[in-house]
Write a protein that holds these residues in place. Structure first.
Motif, PDB file in Angstrom:
ATOM      1  N   ALA A  11       0.832  -1.205   0.000  1.00 47.53           N
ATOM      2  CA  ALA A  11       0.000   0.000   0.000  1.00 47.53           C
ATOM      3  C   ALA A  11       0.867   1.256   0.000  1.00 47.53           C
ATOM      4  CB  ALA A  11      -0.929  -0.010   1.216  1.00 47.53           C
ATOM      5  N   ALA A  12       1.950   1.228   0.764  1.00 47.63           N
ATOM      6  CA  ALA A  12       2.854   2.383   0.823  1.00 47.63           C
ATOM      7  C   ALA A  12       3.502   2.627  -0.533  1.00 47.63           C
ATOM      8  CB  ALA A  12       3.922   2.155   1.891  1.00 47.63           C
ATOM      9  N   THR A  13       3.861   1.554  -1.227  1.00 43.98           N
ATOM     10  CA  THR A  13       4.460   1.692  -2.552  1.00 43.98           C
ATOM     11  C   THR A  13       3.454   2.258  -3.544  1.00 43.98           C
ATOM     12  OG1 THR A  13       5.900  -0.189  -2.096  1.00 43.98           O
ATOM     13  CG2 THR A  13       5.664   0.463  -4.398  1.00 43.98           C
ATOM     14  N   PHE A  14       2.212   1.783  -3.466  1.00 44.46           N
ATOM     15  CA  PHE A  14       1.157   2.299  -4.341  1.00 44.46           C
ATOM     16  C   PHE A  14       0.977   3.804  -4.132  1.00 44.46           C
ATOM     17  CE2 PHE A  14      -3.342   3.241  -5.211  1.00 44.46           C
ATOM     18  CZ  PHE A  14      -3.462   2.759  -6.506  1.00 44.46           C
ATOM     19  N   ALA A  15       0.951   4.238  -2.855  1.00 44.71           N
ATOM     20  CA  ALA A  15       0.805   5.662  -2.557  1.00 44.71           C
ATOM     21  C   ALA A  15       2.011   6.457  -3.037  1.00 44.71           C
ATOM     22  CB  ALA A  15       0.611   5.852  -1.050  1.00 44.71           C
ATOM     23  N   ALA A  16       3.202   5.894  -2.842  1.00 41.11           N
ATOM     24  CA  ALA A  16       4.424   6.583  -3.265  1.00 41.11           C
ATOM     25  C   ALA A  16       4.438   6.786  -4.779  1.00 41.11           C
ATOM     26  CB  ALA A  16       5.655   5.782  -2.834  1.00 41.11           C
ATOM     27  N   VAL A  17       4.004   5.778  -5.516  1.00 42.30           N
ATOM     28  CA  VAL A  17       3.964   5.888  -6.975  1.00 42.30           C
ATOM     29  C   VAL A  17       3.001   7.002  -7.395  1.00 42.30           C
ATOM     30  CG1 VAL A  17       3.283   4.691  -9.096  1.00 42.30           C
ATOM     31  CG2 VAL A  17       4.665   3.512  -7.387  1.00 42.30           C
ATOM     32  N   GLY A  18       1.874   7.128  -6.706  1.00 46.24           N
ATOM     33  CA  GLY A  18       0.937   8.200  -6.992  1.00 46.24           C
ATOM     34  C   GLY A  18       1.525   9.579  -6.731  1.00 46.24           C
ATOM     35  N   LEU A  19       2.226   9.726  -5.610  1.00 48.37           N
ATOM     36  CA  LEU A  19       2.863  11.003  -5.290  1.00 48.37           C
ATOM     37  C   LEU A  19       3.923  11.362  -6.326  1.00 48.37           C
ATOM     38  CD1 LEU A  19       3.309  10.605  -1.422  1.00 48.37           C
ATOM     39  CD2 LEU A  19       1.644  12.044  -2.607  1.00 48.37           C
ATOM     40  N   LEU A  20       4.678  10.372  -6.753  1.00 46.41           N
ATOM     41  CA  LEU A  20       5.738  10.633  -7.728  1.00 46.41           C
ATOM     42  C   LEU A  20       5.172  10.912  -9.120  1.00 46.41           C
ATOM     43  CD1 LEU A  20       8.376   8.033  -6.513  1.00 46.41           C
ATOM     44  CD2 LEU A  20       8.362  10.507  -6.145  1.00 46.41           C
ATOM     45  N   ALA A  21       4.019  10.327  -9.446  1.00 48.13           N
ATOM     46  CA  ALA A  21       3.370  10.655 -10.721  1.00 48.13           C
ATOM     47  C   ALA A  21       2.874  12.101 -10.716  1.00 48.13           C
ATOM     48  CB  ALA A  21       2.211   9.694 -10.985  1.00 48.13           C
ATOM     49  N   LEU A  22       2.343  12.547  -9.577  1.00 53.60           N
ATOM     50  CA  LEU A  22       1.938  13.947  -9.446  1.00 53.60           C
ATOM     51  C   LEU A  22       3.161  14.855  -9.552  1.00 53.60           C
ATOM     52  CD1 LEU A  22      -0.194  16.089  -8.896  1.00 53.60           C
ATOM     53  CD2 LEU A  22       0.045  15.609  -6.441  1.00 53.60           C
ATOM     54  N   MET A  23       4.275  14.415  -8.955  1.00 48.00           N
ATOM     55  CA  MET A  23       5.525  15.163  -9.083  1.00 48.00           C
ATOM     56  C   MET A  23       5.923  15.300 -10.552  1.00 48.00           C
ATOM     57  SD  MET A  23       8.990  14.509  -9.779  1.00 48.00           S
ATOM     58  CE  MET A  23       9.241  12.791  -9.338  1.00 48.00           C
ATOM     59  N   ASP A  24       5.754  14.226 -11.336  1.00 49.97           N
ATOM     60  CA  ASP A  24       6.092  14.278 -12.759  1.00 49.97           C
ATOM     61  C   ASP A  24       5.288  15.367 -13.473  1.00 49.97           C
ATOM     62  OD1 ASP A  24       7.874  12.176 -12.491  1.00 49.97           O
ATOM     63  OD2 ASP A  24       6.411  10.651 -13.080  1.00 49.97           O
ATOM     64  N   ALA A  25       4.017  15.495 -13.106  1.00 49.10           N
ATOM     65  CA  ALA A  25       3.176  16.504 -13.746  1.00 49.10           C
ATOM     66  C   ALA A  25       3.682  17.911 -13.437  1.00 49.10           C
ATOM     67  CB  ALA A  25       1.723  16.341 -13.278  1.00 49.10           C
ATOM     68  N   PHE A  26       4.037  18.161 -12.184  1.00 49.18           N
ATOM     69  CA  PHE A  26       4.598  19.463 -11.834  1.00 49.18           C
ATOM     70  C   PHE A  26       5.916  19.701 -12.563  1.00 49.18           C
ATOM     71  CE2 PHE A  26       1.813  19.314  -8.001  1.00 49.18           C
ATOM     72  CZ  PHE A  26       1.263  20.586  -8.118  1.00 49.18           C
ATOM     73  N   MET A  27       6.733  18.656 -12.653  1.00 49.49           N
ATOM     74  CA  MET A  27       8.036  18.804 -13.293  1.00 49.49           C
ATOM     75  C   MET A  27       7.915  19.008 -14.802  1.00 49.49           C
ATOM     76  SD  MET A  27      10.618  19.059 -11.334  1.00 49.49           S
ATOM     77  CE  MET A  27      11.970  18.665 -12.448  1.00 49.49           C
ATOM     78  N   LYS A  28       6.916  18.435 -15.428  1.00 51.42           N
ATOM     79  CA  LYS A  28       6.735  18.674 -16.862  1.00 51.42           C
ATOM     80  C   LYS A  28       6.462  20.155 -17.104  1.00 51.42           C
ATOM     81  CE  LYS A  28       4.285  17.312 -21.035  1.00 51.42           C
ATOM     82  NZ  LYS A  28       3.654  16.197 -21.769  1.00 51.42           N
ATOM     83  N   GLY A  29       5.570  20.716 -16.303  1.00 50.16           N
ATOM     84  CA  GLY A  29       5.284  22.143 -16.438  1.00 50.16           C
ATOM     85  C   GLY A  29       6.509  22.997 -16.179  1.00 50.16           C
ATOM     86  N   ALA A  30       7.271  22.661 -15.131  1.00 54.65           N
ATOM     87  CA  ALA A  30       8.465  23.435 -14.786  1.00 54.65           C
ATOM     88  C   ALA A  30       9.549  23.288 -15.847  1.00 54.65           C
ATOM     89  CB  ALA A  30       8.998  22.985 -13.430  1.00 54.65           C
ATOM     90  N   ALA A  31       9.730  22.068 -16.354  1.00 55.88           N
ATOM     91  CA  ALA A  31      10.769  21.826 -17.354  1.00 55.88           C
ATOM     92  C   ALA A  31      10.459  22.548 -18.669  1.00 55.88           C
ATOM     93  CB  ALA A  31      10.926  20.323 -17.603  1.00 55.88           C
ATOM     94  N   LEU A  32       9.186  22.590 -19.046  1.00 54.21           N
ATOM     95  CA  LEU A  32       8.802  23.314 -20.258  1.00 54.21           C
ATOM     96  C   LEU A  32       9.023  24.814 -20.096  1.00 54.21           C
ATOM     97  CD1 LEU A  32       5.528  21.384 -21.195  1.00 54.21           C
ATOM     98  CD2 LEU A  32       7.669  21.409 -22.500  1.00 54.21           C
ATOM     99  N   ALA A  33       8.830  25.313 -18.874  1.00 46.22           N
ATOM    100  CA  ALA A  33       8.970  26.746 -18.625  1.00 46.22           C
ATOM    101  C   ALA A  33      10.413  27.174 -18.360  1.00 46.22           C
ATOM    102  CB  ALA A  33       8.090  27.145 -17.434  1.00 46.22           C
ATOM    103  N   ALA A  34      11.154  26.357 -17.620  1.00 48.64           N
ATOM    104  CA  ALA A  34      12.477  26.776 -17.150  1.00 48.64           C
ATOM    105  C   ALA A  34      13.633  25.997 -17.764  1.00 48.64           C
ATOM    106  CB  ALA A  34      12.537  26.644 -15.628  1.00 48.64           C
ATOM    107  N   GLY A  35      13.321  24.940 -18.500  1.00 48.57           N
ATOM    108  CA  GLY A  35      14.374  24.083 -19.039  1.00 48.57           C
ATOM    109  C   GLY A  35      14.540  22.840 -18.179  1.00 48.57           C
ATOM    110  N   VAL A  36      14.850  21.728 -18.826  1.00 52.47           N
ATOM    111  CA  VAL A  36      14.930  20.447 -18.123  1.00 52.47           C
ATOM    112  C   VAL A  36      16.051  20.461 -17.088  1.00 52.47           C
ATOM    113  CG1 VAL A  36      15.357  17.978 -18.386  1.00 52.47           C
ATOM    114  CG2 VAL A  36      13.979  19.187 -20.079  1.00 52.47           C
ATOM    115  N   TYR A  37      17.220  20.927 -17.469  1.00 55.69           N
ATOM    116  CA  TYR A  37      18.362  20.884 -16.553  1.00 55.69           C
ATOM    117  C   TYR A  37      18.105  21.716 -15.301  1.00 55.69           C
ATOM    118  CZ  TYR A  37      22.844  21.832 -14.422  1.00 55.69           C
ATOM    119  OH  TYR A  37      23.847  21.971 -13.492  1.00 55.69           O
TER     120      TYR A  37
END
Length: 291
Positions: A11-37
């Motif tokens: 259950a903890a792994t399932f929750a962690a994967v969800g949190l990290l997927a949400l992190m990916d969404a934030f990072m996609k927006g940030a990477a498009l705006a500020a650059g991947v690096y």
């Protein structure tokens, strides 16, 4: 350990994967705006800054040689893994990128057998093959609609490199979580990754705008939470039991890709998801509680 407690790492792994997927969404927006690096470096630095006080308040001490070696290994692998993954999601839909990365858990199962000397059970093999089969269905559908552009091919190449590093990361997490606590793991994960990436900062770092900084900060918080949950889970369960939970990341990616970027969900994606869920469900059933 009761069966209920035995399922808690899953259950903890399932929750962690969800949190990290949400992190990916934030990072996609940030990477498009500020650059991947820049987005990747700042996320790692912020993650370390968030986790370090928790570790120190909890009585954190400088790790022993064995734990430090694992921290350095994972930090280096994670830095390159994150850079290639975040580059990929600027070129591909989040769900497609995560689906392709599902080759990593399949590789990790057999790396666990070789490196960790775990016995790969038939149930774990079948579960992973179901999940992998679902991934093939999804990827085939997506590639059938791809335009064959250079950006698409660069994104695919980047996600494949990231997937190989991700498989290696699974094994290091298992070893690392047995040598250090979750707060220490999260602290050094972010800190070492930031140091590795910072080598190129004089030439590549560009300070982001406020909106992108907020997105990176949110991603950093989610990274720490996800890393600590994963460290807790992998300290209590074998890799082969937890690896199939990674396939649930596609469900989260579909949701967040739609909410954040209006990314389309196709029938092939849904069919593949059904196989992925079946694999995850199979992996979580019929397990004997660990002593």
């Amino acid at each position: 350990m009761t069966r209920q407690h035995a399922l808690m790492p899953i259950a903890a792994t399932f929750a962690a994967v969800g949190l990290l997927a949400l992190m990916d969404a934030f990072m996609k927006g940030a990477a498009l705006a500020a650059g991947v690096y820049s987005a990747t470096l700042l996320r790692a630095a912020m993650s370390c800054g968030l986790a370090a006080p928790i570790w120190l308040i909890g009585g954190g001490r400088w790790p022993a040689k064995k734990a430090l070696k694992l921290h350095l290994m994972r930090g280096f692998v994670s830095a390159i893994m994150a850079l290639t993954f975040f580059y990929a999601i600027t070129k591909l839909p989040i769900a497609e990128a995560i689906a392709i990365s599902f080759i990593a858990p399949l590789i990790a199962l057999y790396l666990a057998a070789i490196i960790l000397k775990e016995t790969v059970q038939r149930r774990a093999i079948v579960a992973s093959l179901l999940g992998f089969g679902g991934t093939i269905v999804i990827v085939a559908g997506r590639l059938g609609e791809a335009d064959g552009s250079v950006d698409t091919m660069l994104g695919l190449a980047a996600i494949l490199v990231s997937a190989v590093l991700y498989a290696t990361n699974f094994i290091i997490i298992r070893l690392q979580s047995q040598a250090a606590g979750p707060a220490e793991v999260a602290t050094f994960h972010g800190g070492v990754s930031a140091l590795v990436l910072a080598v190129a900062a004089p030439w590549m770092l560009e300070w982001p705008a406020t909106e992108a900084l907020v997105e990176i900060g949110a991603a950093a918080v989610l990274t720490v939470m996800g890393a600590m949950l994963l460290a807790w889970a992998y300290a209590r369960e074998e890799a082969q039991a937890l690896v199939p939970m990674e396939y649930s990341g596609f469900l989260w990616a579909v949701l967040f890709g739609w909410l954040f970027f209006a990314e389309e969900v196709t029938l092939t994606s849904l069919a593949g998801t059904a196989l992925i869920v079946a694999g995850s469900f199979l992996a979580s059933r019929g397990r004997s509680p660990k002593a």
